[in-house]
Design a protein around this motif. Structure first.
Motif, short mmCIF file in Angstrom:
data_model
loop_
_atom_site.label_atom_id
_atom_site.label_comp_id
_atom_site.label_asym_id
_atom_site.label_seq_id
_atom_site.Cartn_x
_atom_site.Cartn_y
_atom_site.Cartn_z
N UNK A 21 0.86 -1.19 0.00
CA UNK A 21 0.00 0.00 0.00
C UNK A 21 0.89 1.24 0.00
N UNK A 22 0.65 2.11 -0.94
CA UNK A 22 1.39 3.36 -1.02
C UNK A 22 0.58 4.45 -0.34
N UNK A 23 1.25 5.17 0.54
CA UNK A 23 0.63 6.31 1.23
C UNK A 23 1.31 7.56 0.68
N UNK A 24 0.52 8.41 0.04
CA UNK A 24 1.05 9.62 -0.57
C UNK A 24 0.41 10.82 0.12
N UNK A 25 1.24 11.62 0.76
CA UNK A 25 0.76 12.82 1.46
C UNK A 25 1.17 14.04 0.66
N UNK A 26 0.20 14.87 0.32
CA UNK A 26 0.43 16.05 -0.50
C UNK A 26 0.50 17.27 0.41
N UNK A 27 1.34 18.23 0.03
CA UNK A 27 1.46 19.47 0.81
C UNK A 27 0.13 20.19 0.91
N UNK A 28 -0.13 20.74 2.09
CA UNK A 28 -1.37 21.49 2.31
C UNK A 28 -1.20 22.93 1.83
N UNK A 29 -1.23 23.07 0.51
CA UNK A 29 -1.16 24.37 -0.16
C UNK A 29 -2.25 24.38 -1.21
N UNK A 30 -2.45 25.51 -1.83
CA UNK A 30 -3.43 25.57 -2.92
C UNK A 30 -3.07 24.62 -4.04
N UNK A 31 -1.80 24.61 -4.41
CA UNK A 31 -1.35 23.71 -5.48
C UNK A 31 -1.44 22.25 -5.03
N UNK A 32 -1.08 21.97 -3.78
CA UNK A 32 -1.18 20.62 -3.25
C UNK A 32 -2.61 20.12 -3.29
N UNK A 33 -3.55 20.95 -2.88
CA UNK A 33 -4.97 20.60 -2.91
C UNK A 33 -5.43 20.31 -4.33
N UNK A 34 -5.00 21.14 -5.26
CA UNK A 34 -5.34 20.99 -6.67
C UNK A 34 -4.82 19.64 -7.20
N UNK A 35 -3.54 19.34 -6.90
CA UNK A 35 -2.93 18.10 -7.38
C UNK A 35 -3.55 16.88 -6.69
N UNK A 36 -3.89 17.02 -5.41
CA UNK A 36 -4.54 15.94 -4.68
C UNK A 36 -5.84 15.54 -5.37
N UNK A 37 -6.70 16.51 -5.67
CA UNK A 37 -7.99 16.19 -6.29
C UNK A 37 -7.82 15.69 -7.72
N UNK A 38 -6.82 16.20 -8.46
CA UNK A 38 -6.54 15.66 -9.79
C UNK A 38 -6.22 14.17 -9.70
N UNK A 39 -5.36 13.83 -8.75
CA UNK A 39 -4.95 12.43 -8.60
C UNK A 39 -6.13 11.56 -8.18
N UNK A 40 -6.86 11.98 -7.17
CA UNK A 40 -8.00 11.19 -6.68
C UNK A 40 -9.02 10.98 -7.81
N UNK A 41 -9.39 12.04 -8.49
CA UNK A 41 -10.40 11.93 -9.55
C UNK A 41 -9.91 11.08 -10.72
N UNK A 42 -8.64 11.19 -11.05
CA UNK A 42 -8.07 10.36 -12.13
C UNK A 42 -8.09 8.89 -11.73
N UNK A 43 -7.65 8.60 -10.50
CA UNK A 43 -7.61 7.20 -10.06
C UNK A 43 -9.02 6.61 -9.97
N UNK A 44 -10.00 7.42 -9.64
CA UNK A 44 -11.39 6.93 -9.63
C UNK A 44 -11.80 6.52 -11.05
#
Length: 145
Positions: free
Chosen positions: A10-33
């Motif tokens: 299991x890979x645990x990926x923690x993204x920085x809590x910044x505007x860009x981090x939030x943006x990239x987090x949701x891109x990744x989650x939505x893509x993986x879905x």
């Protein structure tokens, strides 16, 4: 990003809590879905939107001449087909985001999915050229041994 491996699969990926981090987090989650039903990509296992943490399946080691599958060209064709079907493009298909596990190529890192909006064929073509270079180095090393 802070990336760690839990229990070897299991890979645990923690993204920085910044505007860009939030943006990239949701891109990744939505893509993986969107890619959940396809092989060649991490499986989204869970995510924590408050702490910007994604849990996904392990996809192997970074691709090298030592683990390059013999049928890599065919696999890239399949990956391209799946990305078109899911309407996803990592826009960052480079060797460090290409892994191999049990002979299967896996594309990871979809944080830039909506950035740059390059065509999937363009991204696959660049990756194809890089993998051709790896294959050439592998053949050259085998010949010299």
């Amino acid at each position: 990003d802070k990336v760690s491996l839990i229990d070897g699969f299991i890979v645990r990926k923690e993204v920085e809590k910044t505007g860009m981090g939030n943006y990239m987090f949701w891109n990744e989650v939505n893509s993986l879905k969107k890619l959940l039903s396809y092989n060649h990509f991490p499986k989204l296992l869970a995510y924590d939107s408050y702490n910007l943490i994604i849990y996904m399946s392990y996809c192997g080691d970074m691709i090298t001449s030592k683990n390059l599958p013999v049928n890599w060209r065919q696999q890239l064709g399949t990956i391209q087909k799946y990305l078109y079907e899911a309407d996803v493009n990592s826009n960052d298909m480079i060797l460090r985001n290409t892994c191999v596990l049990d002979g299967r190529i896996n594309i990871i890192d979809f944080g830039l999915n909506t950035e740059f909006k390059k065509d999937v064929a363009y991204s696959i073509s660049n990756l194809y050229n890089r993998m051709s270079s790896i294959e050439f180095k592998k053949a050259k090393n085998n010949k010299n041994q």
